[in-house]
Design a protein around this motif. Structure first.
Motif, PDB file in Angstrom:
ATOM      1  N   TRP A  97      -2.964   8.566   8.129  1.00 27.20           N
ATOM      2  CA  TRP A  97      -2.974   7.113   8.289  1.00 27.20           C
ATOM      3  C   TRP A  97      -1.745   6.605   9.044  1.00 27.20           C
ATOM      4  O   TRP A  97      -1.750   5.504   9.580  1.00 27.20           O
ATOM      5  CB  TRP A  97      -3.109   6.411   6.934  1.00 27.20           C
ATOM      6  N   LEU A  98      -0.682   7.428   9.115  1.00 27.28           N
ATOM      7  CA  LEU A  98       0.530   7.050   9.832  1.00 27.28           C
ATOM      8  C   LEU A  98       0.428   7.279  11.343  1.00 27.28           C
ATOM      9  O   LEU A  98       1.290   6.837  12.101  1.00 27.28           O
ATOM     10  CB  LEU A  98       1.730   7.846   9.298  1.00 27.28           C
ATOM     11  N   ASP A  99      -0.611   8.007  11.761  1.00 24.89           N
ATOM     12  CA  ASP A  99      -0.780   8.309  13.180  1.00 24.89           C
ATOM     13  C   ASP A  99      -1.186   7.050  13.946  1.00 24.89           C
ATOM     14  O   ASP A  99      -1.828   6.153  13.408  1.00 24.89           O
ATOM     15  CB  ASP A  99      -1.850   9.389  13.385  1.00 24.89           C
ATOM     16  N   GLU A 100      -0.830   7.015  15.198  1.00 24.16           N
ATOM     17  CA  GLU A 100      -1.232   5.908  16.067  1.00 24.16           C
ATOM     18  C   GLU A 100      -2.675   6.122  16.498  1.00 24.16           C
ATOM     19  O   GLU A 100      -3.085   7.254  16.701  1.00 24.16           O
ATOM     20  CB  GLU A 100      -0.307   5.831  17.274  1.00 24.16           C
ATOM     21  N   PRO A 101      -3.493   5.116  16.693  1.00 22.06           N
ATOM     22  CA  PRO A 101      -3.141   3.732  16.415  1.00 22.06           C
ATOM     23  C   PRO A 101      -3.260   3.437  14.921  1.00 22.06           C
ATOM     24  O   PRO A 101      -4.266   3.742  14.289  1.00 22.06           O
ATOM     25  CB  PRO A 101      -4.162   2.930  17.212  1.00 22.06           C
ATOM     26  N   MET A 102      -2.209   2.883  14.354  1.00 24.95           N
ATOM     27  CA  MET A 102      -2.169   2.559  12.934  1.00 24.95           C
ATOM     28  C   MET A 102      -2.918   1.242  12.691  1.00 24.95           C
ATOM     29  O   MET A 102      -2.801   0.317  13.487  1.00 24.95           O
ATOM     30  CB  MET A 102      -0.710   2.430  12.486  1.00 24.95           C
ATOM     31  N   ALA A 103      -3.665   1.180  11.608  1.00 22.41           N
ATOM     32  CA  ALA A 103      -4.377  -0.046  11.256  1.00 22.41           C
ATOM     33  C   ALA A 103      -3.364  -1.171  11.010  1.00 22.41           C
ATOM     34  O   ALA A 103      -2.275  -0.916  10.482  1.00 22.41           O
ATOM     35  CB  ALA A 103      -5.230   0.182  10.007  1.00 22.41           C
ATOM     36  N   PRO A 104      -3.685  -2.404  11.390  1.00 22.22           N
ATOM     37  CA  PRO A 104      -2.747  -3.518  11.197  1.00 22.22           C
ATOM     38  C   PRO A 104      -2.267  -3.666   9.742  1.00 22.22           C
ATOM     39  O   PRO A 104      -1.090  -3.916   9.499  1.00 22.22           O
ATOM     40  CB  PRO A 104      -3.542  -4.746  11.646  1.00 22.22           C
ATOM     41  N   SER A 105      -3.173  -3.473   8.780  1.00 23.72           N
ATOM     42  CA  SER A 105      -2.766  -3.599   7.374  1.00 23.72           C
ATOM     43  C   SER A 105      -1.785  -2.498   6.980  1.00 23.72           C
ATOM     44  O   SER A 105      -0.855  -2.729   6.199  1.00 23.72           O
ATOM     45  CB  SER A 105      -3.992  -3.574   6.450  1.00 23.72           C
ATOM     46  N   ASP A 106      -1.952  -1.297   7.554  1.00 28.32           N
ATOM     47  CA  ASP A 106      -1.015  -0.205   7.290  1.00 28.32           C
ATOM     48  C   ASP A 106       0.343  -0.501   7.918  1.00 28.32           C
ATOM     49  O   ASP A 106       1.389  -0.235   7.325  1.00 28.32           O
ATOM     50  CB  ASP A 106      -1.548   1.118   7.844  1.00 28.32           C
ATOM     51  N   ARG A 107       0.327  -1.063   9.102  1.00 30.91           N
ATOM     52  CA  ARG A 107       1.567  -1.398   9.808  1.00 30.91           C
ATOM     53  C   ARG A 107       2.379  -2.417   8.990  1.00 30.91           C
ATOM     54  O   ARG A 107       3.585  -2.290   8.829  1.00 30.91           O
ATOM     55  CB  ARG A 107       1.247  -1.947  11.195  1.00 30.91           C
ATOM     56  N   VAL A 108       1.704  -3.447   8.471  1.00 28.55           N
ATOM     57  CA  VAL A 108       2.367  -4.474   7.659  1.00 28.55           C
ATOM     58  C   VAL A 108       2.914  -3.853   6.376  1.00 28.55           C
ATOM     59  O   VAL A 108       4.058  -4.116   5.976  1.00 28.55           O
ATOM     60  CB  VAL A 108       1.393  -5.637   7.344  1.00 28.55           C
ATOM     61  N   HIS A 109       2.107  -3.002   5.714  1.00 27.86           N
ATOM     62  CA  HIS A 109       2.542  -2.342   4.484  1.00 27.86           C
ATOM     63  C   HIS A 109       3.786  -1.500   4.733  1.00 27.86           C
ATOM     64  O   HIS A 109       4.773  -1.585   4.007  1.00 27.86           O
ATOM     65  CB  HIS A 109       1.406  -1.477   3.932  1.00 27.86           C
ATOM     66  N   LEU A 110       3.751  -0.686   5.759  1.00 22.71           N
ATOM     67  CA  LEU A 110       4.852   0.221   6.069  1.00 22.71           C
ATOM     68  C   LEU A 110       6.113  -0.553   6.474  1.00 22.71           C
ATOM     69  O   LEU A 110       7.216  -0.232   6.030  1.00 22.71           O
ATOM     70  CB  LEU A 110       4.431   1.188   7.179  1.00 22.71           C
ATOM     71  N   ALA A 111       5.945  -1.584   7.289  1.00 17.80           N
ATOM     72  CA  ALA A 111       7.097  -2.389   7.716  1.00 17.80           C
ATOM     73  C   ALA A 111       7.753  -3.071   6.511  1.00 17.80           C
ATOM     74  O   ALA A 111       8.986  -3.122   6.408  1.00 17.80           O
ATOM     75  CB  ALA A 111       6.666  -3.424   8.754  1.00 17.80           C
ATOM     76  N   GLY A 112       6.952  -3.571   5.588  1.00 20.49           N
ATOM     77  CA  GLY A 112       7.504  -4.214   4.396  1.00 20.49           C
ATOM     78  C   GLY A 112       8.278  -3.238   3.533  1.00 20.49           C
ATOM     79  O   GLY A 112       9.384  -3.538   3.064  1.00 20.49           O
ATOM     80  N   MET A 113       7.726  -2.056   3.358  1.00 18.91           N
ATOM     81  CA  MET A 113       8.398  -1.051   2.546  1.00 18.91           C
ATOM     82  C   MET A 113       9.694  -0.588   3.219  1.00 18.91           C
ATOM     83  O   MET A 113      10.730  -0.489   2.565  1.00 18.91           O
ATOM     84  CB  MET A 113       7.465   0.132   2.311  1.00 18.91           C
ATOM     85  N   ARG A 114       9.641  -0.330   4.498  1.00 10.90           N
ATOM     86  CA  ARG A 114      10.846   0.101   5.224  1.00 10.90           C
ATOM     87  C   ARG A 114      11.916  -0.988   5.215  1.00 10.90           C
ATOM     88  O   ARG A 114      13.098  -0.697   5.111  1.00 10.90           O
ATOM     89  CB  ARG A 114      10.500   0.495   6.656  1.00 10.90           C
ATOM     90  N   GLY A 115      11.482  -2.236   5.324  1.00 14.98           N
ATOM     91  CA  GLY A 115      12.424  -3.347   5.329  1.00 14.98           C
ATOM     92  C   GLY A 115      13.170  -3.515   4.016  1.00 14.98           C
ATOM     93  O   GLY A 115      14.303  -3.989   3.995  1.00 14.98           O
ATOM     94  N   ARG A 116      12.535  -3.142   2.918  1.00 14.92           N
ATOM     95  CA  ARG A 116      13.161  -3.254   1.593  1.00 14.92           C
ATOM     96  C   ARG A 116      13.994  -2.031   1.227  1.00 14.92           C
ATOM     97  O   ARG A 116      14.731  -2.058   0.251  1.00 14.92           O
ATOM     98  CB  ARG A 116      12.085  -3.445   0.522  1.00 14.92           C
TER      99      ARG A 116
END
Length: 191
Positions: A37-56
């Motif tokens: 699921w981390l491979d490109e192209p990543m689903a928009p919902s996965d991108r938001v989830h991952l960005a939020g987790m990385r940001g915290r």
């Protein structure tokens, strides 16, 4: 110590690696499917989830086997986010590619989490790998569990929730994010 969360991909049958994980192949046989699921192209919902987790995330706690893919490199699982590695035998300083990034502790999970909390700068400490998650759950030191549930059955490998005999963990569901290749589950550990 800060806020402590896990962040891990898991198969429907509870495995976070395929069979036969090694230091050279930490996800084991067929384990790479867990991170598809981390491979490109990543689903928009996965991108938001991952960005939020990385940001915290301010620091990562991992085991020695989880460190193996980054040995001798200048980056960890989240780039330049500080990593604390639980180990019985730390590598020699000249074997560490980025000594400013990787800190090695031999005193157990509480020491690792304490050190990671110092490095996190007020952000979350994320547990990376089954063993650190299990150790922190046994010690009652986990605040949240993030599990990215992948639609695959591996049949064997490393189970996320093994080695928890006598441990009772009550969870409250905080969030469910579904995408085509994964379902992200977020739970708060109730004390």
């Amino acid at each position: 110590m800060g806020y402590i969360a896990s962040g891990i991909s898991m198969s429907l049958d509870g495995f976070v690696t395929g069979p036969g994980p090694t230091r050279d192949r930490p996800l084991g046989e067929r384990g790479e499917v867990l991170h598809r699921w981390l491979d490109e192209p990543m689903a928009p919902s996965d991108r938001v989830h991952l960005a939020g987790m990385r940001g915290r995330t301010g620091a990562v706690v991992m085991g020695r086997n989880g460190y193996a893919p980054y040995e001798g490199t200048a980056a960890g699982p989240l780039g330049t986010t500080p990593c604390v590695v639980l180990t019985h035998s730390p590598p020699k300083p000249d074997e560490v590619g980025a000594p400013e990034l990787f800190t090695f502790v031999t005193g157990g999970i509480a020491e690792a989490l304490e050190r990671a909390g110092e490095l996190a700068g007020g952000k979350d400490v994320v547990l990376h790998g089954a063993s650190p998650v299990q150790q922190a759950l046994r010690a009652g030191l986990v605040d949240e569990l993030y599990v990215s549930l992948t639609p695959v059955i591996l049949g064997s490998g490393t189970r996320l929730f093994d080695n928890l005999e006598g441990v009772h963990v009550q969870l409250e569901r905080l969030q469910v994010v579904m995408s085509p290749g994964v379902t992200h589950l977020r739970f708060q550990v109730r004390r």
